[in-house]
Design an enzyme around this catalytic site. Structure first.
Site, PDB file in Angstrom:
ATOM      1  N   TYR A 172     106.917 -19.203  77.403  1.00 21.82           N
ATOM      2  CA  TYR A 172     106.233 -19.317  76.105  1.00 21.82           C
ATOM      3  C   TYR A 172     105.996 -17.916  75.565  1.00 21.82           C
ATOM      4  O   TYR A 172     105.554 -17.011  76.282  1.00 21.82           O
ATOM      5  CB  TYR A 172     104.892 -20.035  76.255  1.00 21.82           C
ATOM      6  CG  TYR A 172     104.088 -20.094  74.968  1.00 21.82           C
ATOM      7  CD1 TYR A 172     104.253 -21.143  74.076  1.00 21.82           C
ATOM      8  CD2 TYR A 172     103.182 -19.090  74.649  1.00 21.82           C
ATOM      9  CE1 TYR A 172     103.520 -21.200  72.897  1.00 21.82           C
ATOM     10  CE2 TYR A 172     102.447 -19.134  73.468  1.00 21.82           C
ATOM     11  CZ  TYR A 172     102.622 -20.189  72.587  1.00 21.82           C
ATOM     12  OH  TYR A 172     101.913 -20.229  71.421  1.00 21.82           O
ATOM     13  N   GLU A 207     106.220 -18.327  66.935  1.00 19.04           N
ATOM     14  CA  GLU A 207     106.111 -18.989  68.233  1.00 19.04           C
ATOM     15  C   GLU A 207     107.472 -19.482  68.710  1.00 19.04           C
ATOM     16  O   GLU A 207     108.236 -20.050  67.925  1.00 19.04           O
ATOM     17  CB  GLU A 207     105.140 -20.172  68.149  1.00 19.04           C
ATOM     18  CG  GLU A 207     104.933 -20.891  69.473  1.00 19.04           C
ATOM     19  CD  GLU A 207     104.001 -22.080  69.329  1.00 19.04           C
ATOM     20  OE1 GLU A 207     102.842 -21.969  69.755  1.00 19.04           O
ATOM     21  OE2 GLU A 207     104.434 -23.114  68.790  1.00 19.04           O
TER      22      GLU A 207
END
Length: 389
Positions: free
Chosen positions: A109, A197
């Site tokens: 992530y 993101e």
């Protein structure tokens, strides 16, 4: 302002961030050409909506054959999709992103966001990619690392190294992470981005970093500097009223109640909604007309509020500082006449030219309820909406 995944990945490619090979389609007739253009053992069909968690909702499908791809594409394209991030609202699927499949070794992530406490951008990374990052933060917070970026010096080499070591990267993937972080940061500065993101950021079996997914949120306050991004804004993914509000420089958010609110100032708007709830009512919206409200903008604000058939009364709460109360009163009178209001309007005015504003309302001949204070205004608006205390 949100971007679709394919739009975000186009930005990534412009700055040299690797993404899977993909093709966008808006019609089923384009599917075969898209499949043929992608050299892959299979494909991923991704619904393009402004929301995450699409996979869990059936909006992302792995297919092995062209026949499967056609079946999935036919079921998705032109339909709508609701996920845990859409608050129960189904968003229209007007396009699909067809991508190659990858040989994945690890899922990570990576995000860059505005850290309002640190007053700077910050990288957030985790080795627990491919999962809901909120769940990771709740149950395994030690798996999430935060790297605030000093705006004077930017991303430092030691931060890139620390991030790479924390994620357990080696070789090419280690080097690519540092480069990606630098490109992310510069992209955010250049495009007025509030959030970047990648979840998941994958490490392939040949140790390459690829942005398997992409999410980009643009700071709406910076859109005047981003005409290219404004052109690709997809209003079909937004609440119609909220999109209309942005055209008139109004800050509007639709809610589920029946008491319309028109206030100047976000803090005052929140306090107004709190008082409505305190006295047993439910606000139908958040609406901040801003400090430079004009009669025309106030009129548009009324039209937005009334676009909801659930609204039973309207509370106007204005503190005249920058904006004059007499101008607000003119806007209220103009709006009431234009839209032919039949529901009660409660008005509380304070501040600059308040007496002139109140006089205008009193002389208008319209059925406008004047309140002596915020508490009185909230109570009268709740009562006018037919709510029993």
């Amino acid at each position: 302002m949100n971007l679709h995944e394919y739009q975000a990945k186009a930005l990534f490619q412009e700055v040299g961030i690797a993404v899977p090979a993909g093709q966008l389609i808006t019609e089923l007739s384009q599917l075969d050409a898209a499949l043929n253009a992608i050299n892959s053992d299979g494909w991923v069909v991704k619904a393009q909506i402004h929301a995450g968690a699409r996979g869990k909702a059936g909006g992302v499908k792995l297919v092995k054959t062209a026949t499967e791809a056609h079946e999935v594409a036919a079921s998705l394209l032109g339909s709508s999709l609701a996920t845990i991030q859409t608050a129960g609202k189904a968003l229209p699927i007007n396009s699909l992103l067809i991508e190659q499949t990858l040989q994945i070794q690890e899922e990570l992530y990576l995000s860059l966001l505005v850290d309002r406490e640190a007053k700077s951008y910050a990288f957030v990374i985790s080795a627990a990619g491919g999962m809901d990052i909120e769940a990771v933060a709740e149950h395994s917070p030690e798996k999430i690392l935060n790297f605030p970026i000093d705006p004077v010096v930017g991303v430092m080499p030691y931060q890139m190294r620390e991030a790479g070591f924390a994620l357990g990267l080696t070789g090419d993937a280690f080097k690519q992470l540092g480069s990606m972080m630098q490109k992310f940061y510069q992209l955010a500065l250049d495009k007025d981005i509030a959030l970047l993101e990648i979840n998941p950021l994958v490490v392939t079996t040949d140790n390459q970093l690829i942005a398997l997914d992409a999410k980009v949120n643009i700071d709406s306050n910076g859109l005047y500097r981003q005409p290219g991004l404004v052109k690709i804004r997809d209003f079909s993914q937004e609440d119609t009223r909220e999109a209309k509000a942005s055209e008139h420089q109004l800050n509007y958010i639709a809610l589920d109640g029946n008491i319309g609110c028109m206030v100047n100032g976000a803090g005052l708007a929140m306090a107004t909604m709190d008082l409505i709830k305190l006295y047993g009512g439910e606000p139908a919206n958040f609406l901040d007309v801003g400090g430079g409200a004009t009669p025309e903008r106030v009129s548009e604000a009324f039209k937005l509020i009334l676009s909801s058939s659930e609204v039973k009364s309207i509370l106007v709460n204005i503190f005249g500082g920058i904006v004059r109360c007499d101008l607000i009163a003119e806007g209220i009178i103009q709006a009431v006449k234009e839209v032919g209001l039949t529901i009660p309007v409660v008005v509380r005015l304070e501040g600059t030219n308040v007496e002139q504003g109140r006089a205008l309302l009193a002389q208008s001949g319209l059925s406008i309820i004047s309140a002596t204070g915020l508490t009185d205004a909230a109570q009268q608006a709740v009562a006018a909406a037919g709510v029993k205390a």
